[in-house]
Design a protein around this motif. Structure first.
Motif, PDB file in Angstrom:
ATOM      1  N   ILE A  63       0.843  -1.350   0.218  1.00 35.61           N
ATOM      2  CA  ILE A  63      -0.048   0.089  -0.107  1.00 35.61           C
ATOM      3  C   ILE A  63       0.928   1.158   0.114  1.00 35.61           C
ATOM      4  O   ILE A  63       0.677   2.334  -0.748  1.00 35.61           O
ATOM      5  CB  ILE A  63      -0.872   0.024   1.295  1.00 35.61           C
ATOM      6  CG1 ILE A  63      -2.051  -1.164   1.143  1.00 35.61           C
ATOM      7  CG2 ILE A  63      -1.647   1.411   1.127  1.00 35.61           C
ATOM      8  CD1 ILE A  63      -2.933  -1.594   2.314  1.00 35.61           C
ATOM      9  N   ALA A  64       2.004   1.261   0.648  1.00 29.46           N
ATOM     10  CA  ALA A  64       2.887   2.402   0.843  1.00 29.46           C
ATOM     11  C   ALA A  64       3.700   2.551  -0.479  1.00 29.46           C
ATOM     12  O   ALA A  64       3.688   3.658  -1.008  1.00 29.46           O
ATOM     13  CB  ALA A  64       4.017   2.214   2.004  1.00 29.46           C
ATOM     14  N   LEU A  65       3.849   1.451  -1.221  1.00 25.53           N
ATOM     15  CA  LEU A  65       4.570   1.688  -2.608  1.00 25.53           C
ATOM     16  C   LEU A  65       3.672   2.070  -3.718  1.00 25.53           C
ATOM     17  O   LEU A  65       3.808   2.872  -4.466  1.00 25.53           O
ATOM     18  CB  LEU A  65       5.172   0.183  -3.026  1.00 25.53           C
ATOM     19  CG  LEU A  65       6.326  -0.270  -2.405  1.00 25.53           C
ATOM     20  CD1 LEU A  65       6.427  -1.751  -2.798  1.00 25.53           C
ATOM     21  CD2 LEU A  65       7.494   0.651  -2.782  1.00 25.53           C
ATOM     22  N   VAL A  66       2.290   1.727  -3.527  1.00 18.32           N
ATOM     23  CA  VAL A  66       1.371   2.374  -4.469  1.00 18.32           C
ATOM     24  C   VAL A  66       0.996   3.741  -4.018  1.00 18.32           C
ATOM     25  O   VAL A  66       0.817   4.677  -5.137  1.00 18.32           O
ATOM     26  CB  VAL A  66      -0.116   1.307  -4.270  1.00 18.32           C
ATOM     27  CG1 VAL A  66      -1.228   2.114  -5.059  1.00 18.32           C
ATOM     28  CG2 VAL A  66       0.320   0.137  -4.777  1.00 18.32           C
ATOM     29  N   ALA A  67       1.028   4.102  -2.800  1.00 17.25           N
ATOM     30  CA  ALA A  67       0.864   5.463  -2.488  1.00 17.25           C
ATOM     31  C   ALA A  67       2.106   6.307  -3.097  1.00 17.25           C
ATOM     32  O   ALA A  67       1.742   7.486  -3.447  1.00 17.25           O
ATOM     33  CB  ALA A  67       0.567   5.715  -1.003  1.00 17.25           C
ATOM     34  N   TRP A  68       3.263   5.854  -2.807  1.00 18.44           N
ATOM     35  CA  TRP A  68       4.340   6.424  -3.424  1.00 18.44           C
ATOM     36  C   TRP A  68       4.381   6.554  -4.791  1.00 18.44           C
ATOM     37  O   TRP A  68       4.828   7.554  -5.495  1.00 18.44           O
ATOM     38  CB  TRP A  68       5.772   5.419  -2.814  1.00 18.44           C
ATOM     39  CG  TRP A  68       6.870   6.291  -3.381  1.00 18.44           C
ATOM     40  CD1 TRP A  68       7.674   7.273  -3.103  1.00 18.44           C
ATOM     41  CD2 TRP A  68       7.655   5.548  -4.598  1.00 18.44           C
ATOM     42  NE1 TRP A  68       8.776   7.361  -3.889  1.00 18.44           N
ATOM     43  CE2 TRP A  68       8.721   6.287  -4.651  1.00 18.44           C
ATOM     44  CE3 TRP A  68       7.697   4.312  -5.294  1.00 18.44           C
ATOM     45  CZ2 TRP A  68       9.830   5.891  -5.696  1.00 18.44           C
ATOM     46  CZ3 TRP A  68       8.494   3.989  -6.001  1.00 18.44           C
ATOM     47  CH2 TRP A  68       9.674   4.829  -6.275  1.00 18.44           C
ATOM     48  N   LEU A  69       4.010   5.737  -5.564  1.00 17.71           N
ATOM     49  CA  LEU A  69       3.829   5.536  -7.132  1.00 17.71           C
ATOM     50  C   LEU A  69       2.802   6.811  -7.415  1.00 17.71           C
ATOM     51  O   LEU A  69       3.053   7.348  -8.288  1.00 17.71           O
ATOM     52  CB  LEU A  69       3.552   4.226  -7.516  1.00 17.71           C
ATOM     53  CG  LEU A  69       4.469   3.127  -7.637  1.00 17.71           C
ATOM     54  CD1 LEU A  69       3.893   1.926  -8.110  1.00 17.71           C
ATOM     55  CD2 LEU A  69       5.717   3.668  -8.582  1.00 17.71           C
ATOM     56  N   ALA A  70       1.644   6.945  -6.824  1.00 17.88           N
ATOM     57  CA  ALA A  70       0.756   7.603  -7.095  1.00 17.88           C
ATOM     58  C   ALA A  70       1.077   8.945  -6.802  1.00 17.88           C
ATOM     59  O   ALA A  70       0.822  10.059  -7.695  1.00 17.88           O
ATOM     60  CB  ALA A  70      -0.605   7.342  -6.096  1.00 17.88           C
ATOM     61  N   ILE A  71       2.291   9.367  -6.133  1.00 21.55           N
ATOM     62  CA  ILE A  71       2.844  10.777  -6.007  1.00 21.55           C
ATOM     63  C   ILE A  71       4.136  10.941  -6.678  1.00 21.55           C
ATOM     64  O   ILE A  71       4.070  12.043  -7.355  1.00 21.55           O
ATOM     65  CB  ILE A  71       3.331  11.100  -4.418  1.00 21.55           C
ATOM     66  CG1 ILE A  71       1.976  10.998  -3.605  1.00 21.55           C
ATOM     67  CG2 ILE A  71       3.896  12.149  -4.228  1.00 21.55           C
ATOM     68  CD1 ILE A  71       2.434  10.964  -2.035  1.00 21.55           C
ATOM     69  N   THR A  72       4.875  10.179  -6.960  1.00 21.01           N
ATOM     70  CA  THR A  72       5.983  10.483  -7.830  1.00 21.01           C
ATOM     71  C   THR A  72       6.132   9.888  -9.234  1.00 21.01           C
ATOM     72  O   THR A  72       6.653  10.256  -9.999  1.00 21.01           O
ATOM     73  CB  THR A  72       7.232   9.578  -7.337  1.00 21.01           C
ATOM     74  OG1 THR A  72       6.793   8.140  -7.006  1.00 21.01           O
ATOM     75  CG2 THR A  72       7.551   9.753  -5.722  1.00 21.01           C
ATOM     76  N   ALA A  73       4.928   9.039  -9.557  1.00 18.55           N
ATOM     77  CA  ALA A  73       4.891   8.679 -11.064  1.00 18.55           C
ATOM     78  C   ALA A  73       3.331   9.108 -11.207  1.00 18.55           C
ATOM     79  O   ALA A  73       2.534   8.341 -11.608  1.00 18.55           O
ATOM     80  CB  ALA A  73       5.376   7.444 -11.134  1.00 18.55           C
ATOM     81  N   PRO A  74       3.060  10.240 -11.535  1.00 10.78           N
ATOM     82  CA  PRO A  74       1.702  10.416 -12.035  1.00 10.78           C
ATOM     83  C   PRO A  74       1.151   9.847 -13.341  1.00 10.78           C
ATOM     84  O   PRO A  74       1.934   9.882 -14.248  1.00 10.78           O
ATOM     85  CB  PRO A  74       1.396  11.938 -12.239  1.00 10.78           C
ATOM     86  CG  PRO A  74       2.950  12.503 -12.297  1.00 10.78           C
ATOM     87  CD  PRO A  74       3.861  11.509 -11.658  1.00 10.78           C
TER      88      PRO A  74
END
Length: 724
Positions: free
Chosen positions: A110-121
């Motif tokens: 979940i943290a990785l998905v959230a990080w991707l949502a922020i850093t890789a729009p």
């Protein structure tokens, strides 16, 4: 249940003992009850040690081994006992740790998905991976440079023929419509057969859209995560469309549409099977397989793609065998240069302001093609030797109309007008004298011009020319170093630095350093020329720009954020700049029209500059060596001043009309325009001037880069050096 049975009040001690004896098949039982009361007969029957620690008594259990019941006539035997932990406790503990591990993995995901949502729009995958082609136009619409990738409109995979889509899927990702972003079977097949790529199309889109090309396990892990994420948010056709619209096909072509138009002059919706197969084959090594460079390799790769299409059922064997290698149809390419000194400076600005899109851009710049041509011719004719040169021409409002960053862009694209930071020399004295004028001083005020004999910093005048005192106007015209240092100390370095900042100088300027007056702090020629443009416009600061800006309305003009000098300060500063050309170190730059400027020469003649303005042009010229070696006596009043004059004469020839001269007064002499007292009349193309004085004639010229004066008086001919 067992504890309840053991603690039942209706059961006596003898009954409990008898029950244990009658149940040889019993499994586990507690050594003591939940409240810590030991059974009365445990110590005797099972060798229980009451002195054992209570903690150990809680955690150990006794188990009777199950034995068969005694036969008739045989004696009953007590089963052996063992101490161990219960099996169901161990199972419960293992399950608890398993739950913890699974929960940690889910939290990390979940943290990785959230990080991707922020850093890789997600919207980034809609943008072209390479900047689209930009064509820069001169102010009259003439193309001057073209740079960037060839990018066309994106494709829609659902509208492409099956044989076009099939060509890419067969060679790049056969299970594209069945996997979830990562295909283990495809990786194994590619490793075993050597056909196809190990990465899926989704992974490739993730790689060239969001990631760097580094080959590390971390990057591969991120690539897989982004691939899963793309699969969750986009449909298969959307992923394929974005992939085909961004893939590189060689020859600076990005996207299927650009590649099909470039190689075959066809829209991708009309590609034939053999054309689609050749384009699909390029993706493995676009630069090496480009058919315009290596047609044989491209044809071999096309055959491999056709075989893969047969295996996947996109073509029949007969159809594939009948297809011949396609004929290229590459239309005439543009002949514009991909870079110039001006284009290299303007393109990053254009990229920053342009929106990310697939559309090619044609941007009109402030560059004047005629003035740029004049600058190129003047520089090419200058006797530079091994030295380099830079020239910047702009309007007083900051519009850059010509730029030369070196003798030859092809041999050295380094832009010495915008990138090189060199000492401005005496051209920096503009800020010192302007600060003094703003403080209330006048051009006629005098300052000590004798040698500086005290202190750690003792500058000298050129040719050791000193006097007891000198006016500010004469000190500026002759570029007196000792007068400039004394003036800096008198006004204060803070005021001088503040004046430079007002005029747009952003370079470091050390406070309290007396050498600042002589231009020892480095800056770019563009920065310095912009400061002189602020004086020419009487509005500061002036920001140099490469693209035209809208003319401000009267409201914008009132609130444009610019400041202006007082009329007295501006007139006095122009008086100083005019004297530097008419009767000072800049006489080689004299024009027939009003002109203003200042020379600059750094220590050991490492830099030579002339910056000034005339008409509606502000021009700065620098001459020097890239290794900062001396120029063999070249000064700012020599070669740079002549380059400035030659450029201005040609630039203003068609734009500056001769100003009307009133009928001369018969009783008085005729005063030529911009000449005070018949002084410094140009007599040749090399900057030589003639002055008529009361005691005779004075000719100023230059011998091997050294300015000299020849005086003809009643006493005869006299040769004197000229102060820089």
């Amino acid at each position: 249940m067992m504890f309840a049975w053991l603690r039942s009040p209706r059961r006596t001690k003898s009954a409990r003992s008898r029950d244990w004896d009658d149940r040889p098949e019993a499994g586990f039982y507690a050594l003591q009850d939940p409240y810590g009361s030991a059974l009365d007969d445990f110590d005797e029957r099972f060798d229980w040690d009451p002195a054992a620690p209570r903690k150990r008594r809680w955690h150990f259990w006794k188990r009777k081994e199950t034995i068969a019941p005694p036969r008739f006539g045989e004696r009953w035997q007590e089963p052996e006992t063992r101490f161990w932990q219960p099996a169901h406790w161990r199972g419960r503990r293992k399950r608890w740790w398993a739950v913890r591990i699974v929960a940690a993995i889910l939290a990390l995901f979940i943290a990785l998905v959230a990080w991707l949502a922020i850093t890789a729009p997600l919207g980034k995958s809609l943008e072209p991976i390479a900047p689209p082609q930009i064509t820069l136009l001169a102010s009259d619409g003439t193309p001057i440079a073209r740079s960037g990738a060839s990018v066309e409109a994106p494709v829609d995979a659902s509208k492409l023929p099956d044989h076009v889509v099939g060509a890419f899927l067969a060679i790049e990702d056969r299970r594209f419509y069945s996997h979830w972003g990562v295909d283990p079977r495809g990786i194994a097949r590619a490793a075993w057969t050597g056909v196809g790529g190990g990465s899926t199309i989704t992974q490739q889109l993730a790689k060239f859209t969001f990631l760097t090309p580094e080959q590390t396990l971390t990057r591969k892990a991120r690539e897989a995560l982004i691939a899963f994420w793309l699969e969750a948010w986009l449909t298969k056709d959307e992923i394929l469309s974005r992939y085909l619209s961004n893939a590189y096909f060689g020859d600076n072509q990005y996207g299927l549409r650009a590649a099909s138009l470039h190689y075959f002059y066809r829209q991708p919706e009309k590609l034939r099977p053999e054309q689609a197969a050749m384009l699909a084959g390029l993706l493995k090594a676009p630069s090496r397989l480009a058919p315009t460079r290596n047609y044989e390799l491209a044809r071999e790769r096309m055959r491999l793609v056709l075989a893969a299409m047969v295996e996947e059922g996109y073509l029949t064997e007969q159809r594939a065998a009948s297809l011949r290698a396609p004929r290229l149809d590459v239309r005439t390419r543009n002949r514009l240069p991909t870079g110039t000194y001006f284009a290299d400076w303007a393109l990053p600005i254009a990229r920053k302001d342009a929106e990310a899109s697939y559309a090619k851009l044609n941007l009109t710049t402030t560059l004047d093609a005629r003035l740029q041509g004049i600058a190129g011719r003047v520089v090419s004719r200058a006797p530079l030797g091994k030295a380099q040169v830079a020239l910047v021409a702009m309007r007083p409002n900051g519009e850059v109309v010509a730029m030369i960053g070196g003798k030859d862009y092809r041999n050295s694209p380094f832009n010495r007008a915008t990138q090189a930071r060199r000492q401005p020399g005496s051209t920096f004295k503009l800020f010192v004298y302007l600060a003094a004028l703003r403080a209330g001083m006048k051009p006629t005020d005098k300052i000590d011009n004798s040698p500086i004999l005290t202190g750690s910093y003792r500058p000298k005048n050129s040719r050791d020319a000193y006097s007891d005192s000198i006016t500010l106007e004469d000190a500026f015209a002759r570029s007196s170093n000792v007068a400039a240092v004394r003036l800096l100390n008198q006004v204060g370095s803070k005021r001088v630095i503040a004046t430079a900042r007002d005029l747009g100088v952003t370079s470091d300027l050390p406070e309290g350093d007396p050498s600042l007056a002589l231009g020892t702090s480095t800056m770019t020629l563009l920065e310095l020329t912009s400061a002189y443009a602020a004086v020419a416009a009487n509005a500061y600061p002036v920001e140099p720009h490469a693209f035209p800006r809208e003319e401000p309305g009267w409201i914008e003009w009132l609130f444009d954020g610019q400041s202006r000098f007082s009329s007295r300060t501006h007139n006095d500063m122009e008086r100083l700049l005019r004297s530097a050309i008419n009767r000072g170190t800049g006489r080689a730059a004299m024009l027939s029209a009003p002109n203003f400027g200042k020379t600059g020469t750094t220590q050991d003649h490492r830099d030579a500059l002339f910056v000034g303005y005339a008409g509606d042009l502000v021009v700065g010229v620098w001459v020097g060596n890239d290794d900062n070696s001396p120029l063999n006596g070249v000064s700012g009043g020599g070669l740079p001043a002549r380059i400035w004059r030659d450029f201005m004469r040609n630039a203003l020839a068609d734009t500056t009309a001769a100003e009307p001269v009133e009928a001369p007064d018969p009783e008085g002499p005729i005063q030529p325009l911009d000449i005070d007292g018949l002084q410094d009349i140009p007599i040749d193309e090399n900057g030589s001037t003639l002055s008529i004085e009361q005691d005779g004639l004075r000719v100023t010229t230059e011998v091997e880069g050294v300015p000299v004066e020849v005086r003809l008086t009643e006493d005869g001919l006299k040769l004197e050096p000229v102060e820089r």
